[in-house]
Motif scaffolding. Sequence first.
Motif, PDB file in Angstrom:
ATOM      1  N   GLU A   7      11.680  15.043   6.413  1.00 17.05           N
ATOM      2  CA  GLU A   7      10.399  15.206   6.924  1.00 17.05           C
ATOM      3  C   GLU A   7       9.622  14.312   7.289  1.00 17.05           C
ATOM      4  OE1 GLU A   7       6.572  17.215   4.445  1.00 17.05           O
ATOM      5  OE2 GLU A   7       7.862  15.872   3.090  1.00 17.05           O
ATOM      6  N   PHE A   8      10.017  13.159   6.982  1.00 14.96           N
ATOM      7  CA  PHE A   8       9.272  11.939   7.602  1.00 14.96           C
ATOM      8  C   PHE A   8      10.001  11.674   8.690  1.00 14.96           C
ATOM      9  CE2 PHE A   8      10.206   7.311   8.439  1.00 14.96           C
ATOM     10  CZ  PHE A   8       8.880   6.845   8.426  1.00 14.96           C
ATOM     11  N   HIS A  12      -8.579   4.770  -5.416  1.00 12.98           N
ATOM     12  CA  HIS A  12      -9.836   3.861  -4.600  1.00 12.98           C
ATOM     13  C   HIS A  12      -9.174   2.796  -4.191  1.00 12.98           C
ATOM     14  CE1 HIS A  12     -12.759   5.286  -8.123  1.00 12.98           C
ATOM     15  NE2 HIS A  12     -12.749   6.062  -6.828  1.00 12.98           N
ATOM     16  N   TYR A  13      -7.953   2.236  -4.554  1.00 12.76           N
ATOM     17  CA  TYR A  13      -7.085   1.247  -3.733  1.00 12.76           C
ATOM     18  C   TYR A  13      -6.649   1.839  -2.245  1.00 12.76           C
ATOM     19  CZ  TYR A  13      -3.504  -2.092  -2.602  1.00 12.76           C
ATOM     20  OH  TYR A  13      -2.831  -3.143  -2.019  1.00 12.76           O
ATOM     21  N   CYS A  14      -6.192   2.972  -2.437  1.00 12.38           N
ATOM     22  CA  CYS A  14      -5.765   3.422  -1.108  1.00 12.38           C
ATOM     23  C   CYS A  14      -6.771   3.743  -0.034  1.00 12.38           C
ATOM     24  CB  CYS A  14      -5.073   4.964  -1.506  1.00 12.38           C
ATOM     25  SG  CYS A  14      -3.295   4.677  -2.275  1.00 12.38           S
ATOM     26  N   GLU A  15      -8.195   4.186  -0.546  1.00 13.92           N
ATOM     27  CA  GLU A  15      -9.021   4.426   0.207  1.00 13.92           C
ATOM     28  C   GLU A  15      -9.890   2.952   0.736  1.00 13.92           C
ATOM     29  OE1 GLU A  15     -11.103   8.197  -2.262  1.00 13.92           O
ATOM     30  OE2 GLU A  15     -11.796   6.471  -2.630  1.00 13.92           O
ATOM     31  N   ARG A  16      -9.703   1.949  -0.187  1.00 12.08           N
ATOM     32  CA  ARG A  16     -10.189   0.747   0.544  1.00 12.08           C
ATOM     33  C   ARG A  16      -9.203   0.162   1.380  1.00 12.08           C
ATOM     34  NH1 ARG A  16     -15.406  -0.487   0.126  1.00 12.08           N
ATOM     35  NH2 ARG A  16     -16.370  -0.189  -1.912  1.00 12.08           N
ATOM     36  N   PHE A  17      -7.953   0.280   1.209  1.00 13.51           N
ATOM     37  CA  PHE A  17      -6.939  -0.159   2.036  1.00 13.51           C
ATOM     38  C   PHE A  17      -7.235   0.500   3.613  1.00 13.51           C
ATOM     39  CE2 PHE A  17      -3.175  -0.196   4.400  1.00 13.51           C
ATOM     40  CZ  PHE A  17      -2.752  -1.284   4.241  1.00 13.51           C
ATOM     41  N   CYS A  42       1.159   8.040   5.426  1.00 14.47           N
ATOM     42  CA  CYS A  42      -0.252   8.853   4.719  1.00 14.47           C
ATOM     43  C   CYS A  42      -0.226  10.319   5.001  1.00 14.47           C
ATOM     44  CB  CYS A  42      -1.193   8.026   5.452  1.00 14.47           C
ATOM     45  SG  CYS A  42      -1.564   6.101   5.031  1.00 14.47           S
ATOM     46  N   TYR A  43       0.169  10.785   6.056  1.00 14.22           N
ATOM     47  CA  TYR A  43      -0.075  12.259   6.372  1.00 14.22           C
ATOM     48  C   TYR A  43       1.037  13.028   5.506  1.00 14.22           C
ATOM     49  CZ  TYR A  43      -3.811  11.995   9.838  1.00 14.22           C
ATOM     50  OH  TYR A  43      -5.186  11.811  10.201  1.00 14.22           O
ATOM     51  N   LEU A  44       1.926  12.558   5.116  1.00 12.30           N
ATOM     52  CA  LEU A  44       2.974  13.089   4.374  1.00 12.30           C
ATOM     53  C   LEU A  44       2.753  12.694   2.888  1.00 12.30           C
ATOM     54  CD1 LEU A  44       6.045  12.483   6.436  1.00 12.30           C
ATOM     55  CD2 LEU A  44       4.896  14.433   6.398  1.00 12.30           C
ATOM     56  N   SER A  45       1.651  12.004   2.603  1.00  9.40           N
ATOM     57  CA  SER A  45       1.443  11.693   0.956  1.00  9.40           C
ATOM     58  C   SER A  45       1.159  12.824   0.325  1.00  9.40           C
ATOM     59  CB  SER A  45       0.863  10.453   0.848  1.00  9.40           C
ATOM     60  OG  SER A  45      -0.487  10.569   1.205  1.00  9.40           O
ATOM     61  N   SER A  46       1.331  12.650  -1.135  1.00  6.63           N
ATOM     62  CA  SER A  46       0.654  13.716  -1.968  1.00  6.63           C
ATOM     63  C   SER A  46      -0.969  13.604  -2.136  1.00  6.63           C
ATOM     64  CB  SER A  46       1.113  13.478  -3.173  1.00  6.63           C
ATOM     65  OG  SER A  46       2.543  13.655  -3.411  1.00  6.63           O
ATOM     66  N   LEU A  47      -1.381  12.365  -1.785  1.00 11.18           N
ATOM     67  CA  LEU A  47      -2.911  12.321  -1.782  1.00 11.18           C
ATOM     68  C   LEU A  47      -3.709  12.866  -0.779  1.00 11.18           C
ATOM     69  CD1 LEU A  47      -5.335  10.874  -3.205  1.00 11.18           C
ATOM     70  CD2 LEU A  47      -4.905   8.823  -1.780  1.00 11.18           C
ATOM     71  N   VAL A  48      -3.116  13.082   0.216  1.00  6.52           N
ATOM     72  CA  VAL A  48      -3.827  14.127   1.334  1.00  6.52           C
ATOM     73  C   VAL A  48      -4.090  15.559   0.909  1.00  6.52           C
ATOM     74  CG1 VAL A  48      -3.341  14.947   3.710  1.00  6.52           C
ATOM     75  CG2 VAL A  48      -3.189  12.629   3.446  1.00  6.52           C
ATOM     76  N   HIS A  49      -3.017  15.929   0.130  1.00  6.69           N
ATOM     77  CA  HIS A  49      -3.037  17.269  -0.406  1.00  6.69           C
ATOM     78  C   HIS A  49      -3.591  17.646  -1.624  1.00  6.69           C
ATOM     79  CE1 HIS A  49      -0.083  18.130   2.997  1.00  6.69           C
ATOM     80  NE2 HIS A  49       0.369  17.176   2.684  1.00  6.69           N
ATOM     81  N   PHE A  96       0.746  -1.445  -0.162  1.00  7.09           N
ATOM     82  CA  PHE A  96      -0.263  -0.056   0.117  1.00  7.09           C
ATOM     83  C   PHE A  96       1.050   1.174  -0.085  1.00  7.09           C
ATOM     84  CE2 PHE A  96      -1.371   3.284   2.998  1.00  7.09           C
ATOM     85  CZ  PHE A  96      -2.545   3.808   2.187  1.00  7.09           C
ATOM     86  N   ILE A  97       1.864   1.401   0.822  1.00  7.31           N
ATOM     87  CA  ILE A  97       2.668   2.391   0.889  1.00  7.31           C
ATOM     88  C   ILE A  97       3.557   2.843  -0.519  1.00  7.31           C
ATOM     89  CG2 ILE A  97       4.952   3.429   1.866  1.00  7.31           C
ATOM     90  CD1 ILE A  97       4.126   1.892   4.738  1.00  7.31           C
ATOM     91  N   SER A  98       3.576   1.754  -1.162  1.00  7.79           N
ATOM     92  CA  SER A  98       4.383   1.895  -2.417  1.00  7.79           C
ATOM     93  C   SER A  98       3.439   2.354  -3.627  1.00  7.79           C
ATOM     94  CB  SER A  98       5.115   0.494  -3.056  1.00  7.79           C
ATOM     95  OG  SER A  98       3.875  -0.332  -3.280  1.00  7.79           O
ATOM     96  N   VAL A  99       2.138   1.781  -3.444  1.00 12.64           N
ATOM     97  CA  VAL A  99       1.094   2.605  -4.323  1.00 12.64           C
ATOM     98  C   VAL A  99       1.004   3.974  -3.763  1.00 12.64           C
ATOM     99  CG1 VAL A  99      -1.227   2.446  -4.841  1.00 12.64           C
ATOM    100  CG2 VAL A  99       0.115   0.317  -4.815  1.00 12.64           C
ATOM    101  N   LEU A 100       0.787   4.336  -2.463  1.00 18.78           N
ATOM    102  CA  LEU A 100       0.527   5.632  -2.241  1.00 18.78           C
ATOM    103  C   LEU A 100       1.624   6.741  -2.505  1.00 18.78           C
ATOM    104  CD1 LEU A 100      -1.232   7.271  -0.290  1.00 18.78           C
ATOM    105  CD2 LEU A 100       0.158   6.914   1.430  1.00 18.78           C
ATOM    106  N   LYS A 101       2.873   6.155  -2.428  1.00 22.88           N
ATOM    107  CA  LYS A 101       3.893   6.993  -2.969  1.00 22.88           C
ATOM    108  C   LYS A 101       4.042   7.360  -4.600  1.00 22.88           C
ATOM    109  CE  LYS A 101       7.062   5.971   0.983  1.00 22.88           C
ATOM    110  NZ  LYS A 101       8.455   5.745   1.370  1.00 22.88           N
TER     111      LYS A 101
END
Length: 1489
Positions: free
Chosen positions: A406-407, A248-253, A288-295, A229-234
């Motif tokens: 940052e991480f 949608h994959y990230c949301e379902r996870f 997750c909180y540092l990911s681009s998707l959150v922003h 999941f982390i690799s998909v998120l990044k």
Amino acid sequence: MAAPAQPKKIVAPTVSQINAEFVTQLACKYWAPHIKKKSPFDIKVIEEIYEKEIVKSRFAIRKIMLLEFSQYLENYLWMNYSPEVSSKAYLMSICCMVNEKFRENVPAWETFKKKPEHFPFFFKCILKAALAETDGEFSLHEQTVLLLFLDHCFNSLEVDLIRSQVQQLISLPMWMGLQPARLELELKKTPKLRKFWNLIKKNDEKMDPEAREHAYQERRFLSQLIQKFISVLKSIPLSEAVTMDKVHYCERFIELMIDLEFFLSQALLPTRRWFNTILDDSHLLVHCYLSSLVHREEDGHLFSQLLDMLKFYTGFEINDQTGNALTENEMTTIHYDRITSLQRAAFAHFPELYDFALSNVAEVDARDSLVKFFGPLSSNTLHQVASYLCLLPTLPKNEDTTFDKEFLLELLVSRHERRISQIQQLNQMPLYPTEKIIWDENIVPTEYYSGEGCLALPKLNLQFLTLHDYLLRNFNLFRLESTYEIRQDIEDSVSRMKPWQSEYGGVVFGGWARMAQPIVAFTVVEVAKPNIGENWPTRVRADVTINLNVRDHIKDEWEGLRKHDVCFLITVRPTKPYGTKFDRRRPFIEQVGLVYVRGCEIQGMLDDKGRVIEDGPEPRPNLRGESRTFRVFLDPNQYQQDMTNTIQNGAEDVYDTFNVIMRRKPKENNFKAVLETIRNLMNTDCVVPDWLHDIILGYGDPSSAHYSKMPNQIATLDFNDTFLSIEHLKASFPGHNVKVTVNDPALQIPPFRITFPVRSGKGKKRKDADGEEDDTEEAKTLIVEPHVIPNRGPYPYNQPKRNTIQFTHTQIEAIRAGMQPGLTMVVGPPGTGKTDVAVQIISNIYHNFPEQRTLIVTHSNQALNQLFEKIMALDIDERHLLRLGHGEEELETEKDFSRYGRVNYVLARRIELLEEVKRLQKSLGVPGDASYTCETAGYFFLYQVMSRWEEYISRVKNTGSTLPDAAEVATFFPFHEYFANAPQPIFKGRSYEEDMEIAEGCFRHIKKIFTQLEEFRASELLRSGLDRSKYLLVKEAKIIAMTCTHAALKRHDLVKLGFKYDNILMEEAAQILEIETFIPLLLQNPQDGFSRLKRWIMIGDHHQLPPVIKNMAFQKYSNMEQSLFTRFVRVGVPTVDLDAQGRARASLCNLYNWRYKNLGNLPHVQLLPEFSTANAGLLYDFQLINVEDFQGVGESEPNPYFYQNLGEAEYVVALFMYMCLLGYPADKISILTTYNGQKHLIRDIINRRCGNNPLIGRPNKVTTVDRFQGQQNDYILLSLVRTRAVGHLRDVRRLVVAMSRARLGLYIFARVSLFQNCFELTPAFSQLTARPLHLHIIPTEPFPTSRKNGERPPHEVQVIKNMPQMANFVYNMYMHLIQTTHHYHQTFLQLPPAMVEEGEEVQSQETEMEAEEESMAAQANIIPSPTEASLSQETPASQPESSSQTEAASSETEDISVLCDTATAAEPVSAAAKATTLEDAVSVPTETQ
């Protein structure tokens, strides 16, 4: 604010489209249940369907719906599955079918239970596929489907087959995925775990290499899934385009992770700890909180909301080792320990952090402070700090870290920053929803929610972490469900007002709404100072002025707003010019220009002098003019947030902008009081009885609260009037040896006391562990002692009322369980006497434990009143009965059991009793005024009555071996004159014992008078009606009844009064919301820290309809429709299942008894004539009648989910008219339908056809199946409406309700080809389709008939093939009846004058006959005439706006409830919009008639 995207509604395919589908053609060849000769299994079929129908359509819901409905999973996929044929297409097809079943909310695992042997292999294949590379065999979309399947598995831990596979993933060996240092740290914390870990390693060494490798894969599954999941998120960029498959994959996870937090709760508490350690070690939240998707503002909005939920539950305030809830002080201590350990590490190993190490905790634990101290450090130093805390692997010497600064910084800061407590967050939360929540589709989805996507909503399942978690989830869901209803009301009212932009840029209202008014002026008049320690005002009040230039009855409604009624203040700034038409298909907000919504609570209306008019008995002052001002309370939390936003960010003042105020219907407007009740419970120590605590949270032994395992089980119980005879008692305990203490059969009469063998639950459990049942004679022996109720007096009304029902042995077991301490759950199928059992339990508790108080709670006022009316018929003193709430007006009795009704009863009864005292005083010749007050009456009893009685007893009592003379008992009796008005003679003179018992009975009668007066003495001391009513509630009443809603609304007041009770009985328990079931347990303060509750009896039927939840998302996604009763059944709490029904014919019972364990029939169902006699004029007692399209139209949908079917509606009404013309009483027939739109259509047709016709009349009720639950009638005509998709009848619970409402006859109108293929409905529809599908009638057989049910009729049977034929037949039958009546009248009037005594009578009769004929002729015009067919195209009458608003708002639609009168005032929608009438069904020209 931006308008939310309007979701699309899924349109179900028609039957013709289904038949034309490639899938349907394959189904008919390979697996359709109705096809006898099927082709053999072919794996290529599965491959072809998956590639062509599923993948090619991108997993289109419509295609998957078709496959699932065709029983693809049951009859083809799983039936033929084996490891040899397993493939990607096979796996994915099964997952798609299971996911669809969950989306449709139908049972998913039954098929797998029947053939479980290959499930372990199948599950391992799913795990392997879920970890596959996304660019490999399985696409990301397919892996999202797999994630959803796994989520459903984790949500089904009550299924043994699923739990056995899932537990292997979430057991202690999963720590194999931890980094070594972290593993060592965790094992060091708990030495016991190290022993287990060493044992696991030893067992692994004994395994063969292949098995060990498989075990390692399962153990590392979750760790590897998180890394995937982390690799998909990044891989998701910040601003560039991204495929929604990744989102949608990230949301379902994240949804899967939340559900694991939810459901790995107390029952699997160690598992939750192990899982949380894996989650923490992976630093999932930080990534997750540092990911681009959150922003990403749009794409990441739902992801961010889900992430916040996950963060909340990973840090939930619970001790992961003990399972105990952590207090605020304990959470603070944990936080301080974490910070101080970091400071010690910094002081010992990192000189650059000395300042941090030497600071006090309060100075450094804020996020800004931590960033200030750790921000300047290098990445390598941050890595070293994290590795020292075992958060990261040790950094090798002379190597740089591979992690971003940052991480690393976020990892340390987020772990050690101070968190606001959950209860503090809750207390600062505004209770009223604002526009930001109301129209947020992720939180409050619209009626078009299809179940495809995930939502940022909590879920209710089997277990909860703590009572705080239990209350919090229910609080959030109840708040959001209320928000959805508020949104519907706002959209309806504001759209009716038609806000447009004026020429000068202002707002002009082109319409009007009953529930909303434009605001003339709004002023905040008070902002009170905050309490110490709070930052929000204690109170904020404002004045709202409106102009009530409306009709008088609407004006009265506005002026009738009471204190605590909730209203909403709305700001609209429309941008559309005057006259723009409102389009409901487009987003609401942008059309009306809605900007703000704020809630408020009415304090009262102001009078001419600006003072609040208080509610009270005094009449309200008459105010002049049309301007009215209301004083309202604003939400202090919301006001503080709005003012802070205005001051800090320069935003506009919301409270200067309001221009609309909206009120709501009182019955739907109690949400704030319920939310306050839940919030108050969360701020207090909820004391639930120890024997209930674990069961409510869903863990431990589910049978631990059963009476057989309770330590305080009662050995001897008085069953009072439960048994009718000793034979009845013996039949009620099959398998037991009944020993009666007296041998004389004449003395073996009820009432009976029974002594049961009491067994210690815990000790017994150990004995039975070897499977040895204690079947000894002693364990099965009951000691029965008949006893005589003491004589109560010589008057007839002194005789006790007695039960007349011969209870079955299961009903007796339910009554016995209810009398014992503990939790009793009674499952009562339709017609099995649930209410009678409940009433007998209440009566027996009342007589066995007279000092205890019982609380009765039901879902509806109707059920409460039915219960109350039966209680009044038993031997319970009415002064001990009290009914709270507004439903007491509907009690079918002249007596008033409300609080003030009971006060009046006490006052009136006191006067009656004092008159009796006066009469007694006179009879004894005692001077003075003993009957002046209750106090003087007490002295009179003590000094005058008791002295005479004691003297009498000393004279006549048996002192020696010889009995005194029976005559002396009567001779010396001192109260002869007082009892002169009793039936004479009082003393029989037959024996001393008999006469002595009569004398004692007379004295008991006198003593009861003074006992009651002593109880009523408080009413003399308390002067106000309010104080007297409070006293009755707290002290006098022994049986208190209320609805669950009233309990939730009034909890604060009841607790404040000191209300106490010992037992709770809940009727309709399966229809009550989870939280509304829980609140009645806590209507009293604990005694010495413990609850005094001794019994909790829940009676319901989880196989019938659940609580009504209008929003589909909350109903299905959040499982909010699950009642506490249903959850207890799912968990495995023991139940008593009533197994004999006495409502319906045995043949009708067969349509639904398959849903229950052993539901049979009471003997009278076979014996009574009404059940054995046939239904006159109808060949069958039940029949399914196929209804094809009428004029090419089946179902129609004038408004969303407002389904109608004109052909069925006309057919149903025609059969109703036919039955009435045969002589059936109209009130014995009810017409039911499954949709609110059809209900309105049928009502319109009845109004037009026969409503005012004296020969026919109206049916008892025309309503929906959902509304008719709990009711019954002799004959039910049922319209199923749908012709495209089965719809919500696929919920078997609704089917059970629909099939079980009829006593003698059930006639169902439906599209047979649609419903007969539905897997869930097969048991009922296989019986229905076994009979002819055309209506068979016997027109020449009048009602009632002597023909026995099942006999071939002597009259001719006529087969009706379609609705037009039935319409013609009914018309001709009616006209024949009119003509016959007319001919009879003419014959009678032509009789010779000699047969008539007076000529005037002939004239008067002639006049009456002419009037009646004119009436008949007029009514004949109402009946569908073939002559008007080609000329008339009228539609049934339009439904009135008010009716639509009232009825449609509470409809039980297929997926959600919607307001059906969505048209504006200028465009009312007909209830039968776009429908055609019955006149079009016939085609005889006018001339031929």
